[in-house]
Design a protein around this motif. Structure first.
Motif, PDB file in Angstrom:
ATOM      1  N   GLU A 236       0.820  -1.215   0.000  1.00 30.19           N
ATOM      2  CA  GLU A 236       0.000   0.000   0.000  1.00 30.19           C
ATOM      3  C   GLU A 236       0.856   1.269   0.000  1.00 30.19           C
ATOM      4  N   HIS A 237       2.051   1.165   0.578  1.00 34.56           N
ATOM      5  CA  HIS A 237       2.984   2.296   0.540  1.00 34.56           C
ATOM      6  C   HIS A 237       3.261   2.678  -0.912  1.00 34.56           C
ATOM      7  N   GLU A 238       3.471   1.673  -1.754  1.00 34.57           N
ATOM      8  CA  GLU A 238       3.740   1.900  -3.170  1.00 34.57           C
ATOM      9  C   GLU A 238       2.486   2.382  -3.905  1.00 34.57           C
ATOM     10  N   HIS A 239       1.370   1.693  -3.669  1.00 35.36           N
ATOM     11  CA  HIS A 239       0.162   2.000  -4.427  1.00 35.36           C
ATOM     12  C   HIS A 239      -0.403   3.378  -4.091  1.00 35.36           C
ATOM     13  N   SER A 240      -0.269   3.804  -2.848  1.00 36.53           N
ATOM     14  CA  SER A 240      -0.758   5.140  -2.485  1.00 36.53           C
ATOM     15  C   SER A 240       0.062   6.221  -3.167  1.00 36.53           C
ATOM     16  N   PHE A 241       1.314   5.909  -3.478  1.00 36.73           N
ATOM     17  CA  PHE A 241       2.191   6.823  -4.213  1.00 36.73           C
ATOM     18  C   PHE A 241       1.863   6.773  -5.707  1.00 36.73           C
ATOM     19  N   LEU A 242       1.714   5.564  -6.235  1.00 42.01           N
ATOM     20  CA  LEU A 242       1.365   5.395  -7.643  1.00 42.01           C
ATOM     21  C   LEU A 242       0.067   6.116  -7.983  1.00 42.01           C
ATOM     22  N   GLU A 243      -0.870   6.075  -7.049  1.00 47.46           N
ATOM     23  CA  GLU A 243      -2.213   6.600  -7.272  1.00 47.46           C
ATOM     24  C   GLU A 243      -2.184   8.083  -7.665  1.00 47.46           C
ATOM     25  N   PHE A 244      -1.400   8.890  -6.941  1.00 44.10           N
ATOM     26  CA  PHE A 244      -1.389  10.306  -7.301  1.00 44.10           C
ATOM     27  C   PHE A 244      -0.300  10.657  -8.312  1.00 44.10           C
ATOM     28  N   ARG A 245       0.721   9.816  -8.451  1.00 45.81           N
ATOM     29  CA  ARG A 245       1.762  10.110  -9.443  1.00 45.81           C
ATOM     30  C   ARG A 245       1.332   9.739 -10.860  1.00 45.81           C
ATOM     31  N   PHE A 246       0.505   8.707 -10.993  1.00 47.36           N
ATOM     32  CA  PHE A 246       0.086   8.267 -12.324  1.00 47.36           C
ATOM     33  C   PHE A 246      -1.299   8.781 -12.716  1.00 47.36           C
ATOM     34  N   GLY A 247      -2.040   9.342 -11.758  1.00 44.20           N
ATOM     35  CA  GLY A 247      -3.331   9.933 -12.085  1.00 44.20           C
ATOM     36  C   GLY A 247      -4.266   8.955 -12.765  1.00 44.20           C
ATOM     37  N   ASP A 248      -4.838   9.357 -13.906  1.00 43.46           N
ATOM     38  CA  ASP A 248      -5.795   8.515 -14.629  1.00 43.46           C
ATOM     39  C   ASP A 248      -5.192   7.182 -15.050  1.00 43.46           C
ATOM     40  N   PHE A 249      -3.881   7.146 -15.261  1.00 39.72           N
ATOM     41  CA  PHE A 249      -3.236   5.920 -15.732  1.00 39.72           C
ATOM     42  C   PHE A 249      -3.010   4.907 -14.612  1.00 39.72           C
ATOM     43  N   TYR A 250      -3.337   5.298 -13.383  1.00 40.65           N
ATOM     44  CA  TYR A 250      -3.255   4.342 -12.276  1.00 40.65           C
ATOM     45  C   TYR A 250      -4.224   3.181 -12.494  1.00 40.65           C
ATOM     46  N   ARG A 251      -5.242   3.357 -13.324  1.00 44.74           N
ATOM     47  CA  ARG A 251      -6.204   2.281 -13.570  1.00 44.74           C
ATOM     48  C   ARG A 251      -5.519   1.030 -14.122  1.00 44.74           C
TER      49      ARG A 251
END
Length: 307
Positions: A236-251
């Motif tokens: 979750e440490h990684e995914h919470s970072f990915l979520e705002f760094r990748f924006g729409d592409f986090y999907r």
């Protein structure tokens, strides 16, 4: 270059690449057409040398040892990362570690956010999602470095509590809204932490995986770079970072098994840490002062929204 590759590799050109805040990066071009990258871990060029000297860098381990360890681990587990050609840790000629690494001729993943062909975008981010899933499902029962053994005394998120407190203290000295709301921000930290249930299963994460730490070659294959901070931790440490760094592409990168309480806690931690990180870059002469200013301002606003 001569010692590592042979007499045919004559250096034709050396150009400084846009590196991060913790190491200096050069591209080396040879007269025979070969290119590679030189990493230099020179502490005097590190914007977080104060934290390293004080032993406060458990979040971002520094130097050639961690790069070598994680490069080996990722390679052994078929996670694409540039090949390590040679690492010098002798420090006889120079007071720093340095390495020769494969040059990936391509673009950072962020360049594909605005690509005109949606099929190309699909391929790049789908492949990245598959690679991260594969990396995160490398699991074990203790967190920490890839070669760490023994049992952990406390949960890994407790490290983030101490780090958040330290970074909030720094940010509060320089941003009025953080200072005024410091006690509320601390209360929110403890409130989010109180909802986390114990866990003893950790995945292997990059640790700071923004789109600028993914290189994509001409075959649209993603490679992870700047891997010194990779370790076993809550994914979750990684995914919470990915979520705002990748924006729409986090999907493309989502994981439906994530713990919502951990996601919120780590997201909050990231905002506080990046506020402080931006301020430190600003105060310590980071070349891109506009970026440092915007980083601190944006993440302080995000943190304050939590209260």
């Amino acid at each position: 270059m001569w010692n590592v590759f042979g007499a045919g590799y004559l250096v034709n050109n050396v150009s400084k690449m846009h590196g991060g805040a913790q190491k200096v990066v050069y591209k080396i071009d040879c007269s025979n057409g070969f290119s590679c990258v030189l990493y230099v871990w020179d502490l005097t060029m590190n914007f977080f040398q104060e934290e390293i000297a004080n032993g406060d860098m458990h979040q971002n381990p520094y130097g050639g040892d961690m790069f070598e360890l994680n490069n080996k681990y990722l390679t052994e587990h078929d996670i694409r990362t540039p090949t390590l050609y040679d690492l010098n840790k002798e420090r006889t000629l120079y007071p720093f570690d340095y390495a020769l690494v494969e040059y990936i001729d391509g673009h950072k993943a962020e360049a594909y956010f605005h690509h005109s062909d949606s099929r190309v975008q699909d391929k790049v981010f789908h492949r990245l999602g598959e690679m991260l899933t594969s990396m995160h499902t490398n699991e074990r029962h203790i967190y920490g470095d890839a070669n760490q053994s023994g049992m952990n005394i406390e949960s890994c998120h407790h490290l983030q509590i101490e780090n958040a407190k330290a970074q909030l203290s720094y940010a509060s000295q320089h941003i009025d809204s953080m200072r005024i709301n410091q006690s509320k921000l601390l209360d929110t930290l403890y409130e989010l932490e109180s909802k986390i249930k114990p866990r003893t299963q950790y995945g292997f994460i990059h640790g700071e995986l923004g789109p600028d730490h993914v290189l994509v070659n001409d075959r649209l294959e993603p490679y992870l770079i700047d891997t010194e901070g990779a370790m076993f931790f809550d994914i979750e440490h990684e995914h919470s970072f990915l979520e705002f760094r990748f924006g729409d592409f986090y999907r493309y990168l989502k994981n439906v098994t994530l713990d919502p309480s951990r996601m919120l806690f780590y997201r909050y931690h990231h905002h506080i840490a990046l506020t402080s990180g931006g301020l430190k870059l600003l105060h310590r002469g980071f070349p891109d002062q506009q970026f440092a200013t915007q980083l601190a301002a944006y993440h302080s606003q995000c943190a304050l929204r939590f209260i």
